[in-house]
Design a protein around this motif. Structure first.
Motif, short mmCIF file in Angstrom:
data_model
loop_
_atom_site.label_atom_id
_atom_site.label_comp_id
_atom_site.label_asym_id
_atom_site.label_seq_id
_atom_site.Cartn_x
_atom_site.Cartn_y
_atom_site.Cartn_z
N PRO A 169 -12.86 -68.45 39.46
CA PRO A 169 -11.64 -67.63 39.54
C PRO A 169 -10.42 -68.33 38.96
O PRO A 169 -9.60 -67.70 38.27
N ALA A 170 -10.28 -69.64 39.22
CA ALA A 170 -9.13 -70.37 38.71
C ALA A 170 -9.19 -70.52 37.19
O ALA A 170 -8.18 -70.38 36.50
N LEU A 171 -10.38 -70.79 36.66
CA LEU A 171 -10.52 -70.91 35.21
C LEU A 171 -10.20 -69.58 34.53
O LEU A 171 -9.58 -69.56 33.46
N ALA A 172 -10.62 -68.48 35.13
CA ALA A 172 -10.32 -67.17 34.56
C ALA A 172 -8.81 -66.93 34.50
O ALA A 172 -8.28 -66.41 33.51
N ARG A 173 -8.11 -67.33 35.54
CA ARG A 173 -6.64 -67.18 35.57
C ARG A 173 -5.99 -68.05 34.49
O ARG A 173 -5.06 -67.61 33.81
N LEU A 174 -6.47 -69.28 34.35
CA LEU A 174 -5.90 -70.18 33.35
C LEU A 174 -6.16 -69.68 31.93
O LEU A 174 -5.30 -69.75 31.06
N ASN A 175 -7.36 -69.15 31.71
CA ASN A 175 -7.67 -68.53 30.42
C ASN A 175 -6.70 -67.40 30.12
O ASN A 175 -6.13 -67.30 29.02
N ALA A 176 -6.51 -66.54 31.10
CA ALA A 176 -5.65 -65.37 30.91
C ALA A 176 -4.20 -65.76 30.66
O ALA A 176 -3.47 -65.04 29.97
#
Length: 229
Positions: free
Chosen positions: A103-110
């Motif tokens: 979830p955190a990586l997805a947020r950072l990607n976005a």
């Protein structure tokens, strides 16, 4: 560092930072009769990988890991068979991600951050540990120290990433749960973020560089980088 820029690259350590090595505990409980030997094994793995680099020598991380397992078997006076070593290697390749990672990586990607990994482990044929954990899709590239044949925290390992991405080391922020890794990254000119995984802590000693960011988990890291909180 509270917001992304075009040049910001987050460089993630893999083992124990993203992937949960506690899933090896049942193996150590079976072979050694004590799941806590996992921590002894991991410490020896790190110690002897760094020893090899300081001595100007190189042996792949996996081979050192297998050797450390056999060394501990002799110390603890237990038997480790070739089948045990093969099982251990297979378990290492299939470590799951911590629940907070994807979830955190997805947020950072976005949010526009560039994400890469840098690991002491040798490059593997597909499926890689990151692929097995369902994380590879989040990363632009995955780097192994195998390219320079020096283990972290040797400066050339971090410089490898900067060189390959055509950025300065000051554009990199290493994310790791090992303070020896953040120290090495900062000494090479990078910034660092320390993730408080279990069994890891900051080293409060004179002249030891302290991480630029200290957070309890990946959710807090994403909040800190994206929202500035």
């Amino acid at each position: 560092m509270t917001q992304t820029t075009d040049s910001t690259v987050l460089v993630f350590d893999v083992n124990e930072t993203l992937l949960d090595i506690t899933h090896l505990e049942p193996f150590f409980a079976r072979v050694f009769g004590d799941r806590a030997v996992l921590r002894e094994w991991f410490a020896q793995l790190v110690l002897y990988s760094q020893t090899m680099t300081l001595s100007g020598l190189y042996t792949p991380f996996g081979d050192i890991g297998a050797g450390a397992l056999q060394m501990l078997a002799e110390i603890h006076q237990v038997s480790v068979t070739p089948a045990d070593i093969a099982e251990h290697k297979a378990l290492l390749a299939a470590l799951p991600a911590y629940p907070d990672v994807a979830p955190a990586l997805a947020r950072l990607n976005a949010a526009g951050f560039r994400l890469v990994t840098l690991t002491n482990s040798a490059a593997r044929a597909s499926p890689t540990p990151l692929e097995n954990a369902g994380l590879q899709r989040f990363f632009e590239r995955s780097f192994s120290i195998e390219a320079v044949k020096q283990f972290k925290p040797a400066p050339d390992t971090y410089r490898l990433v900067a060189r390959e991405l055509s950025v300065e080391t000051s554009d990199l922020c290493l994310v790791a749960c090992h303070v020896w890794d953040t120290i090495g990254a900062q000494a090479a000119g990078c910034r660092s973020a320390f993730l408080k995984r279990p069994h890891n802590a900051i080293l409060p000693a004179l002249s030891v560089p302290q991480p630029d960011i200290v957070v309890p988990d990946m959710h807090a890291l994403a909040d800190r980088l994206i929202l500035g909180v």
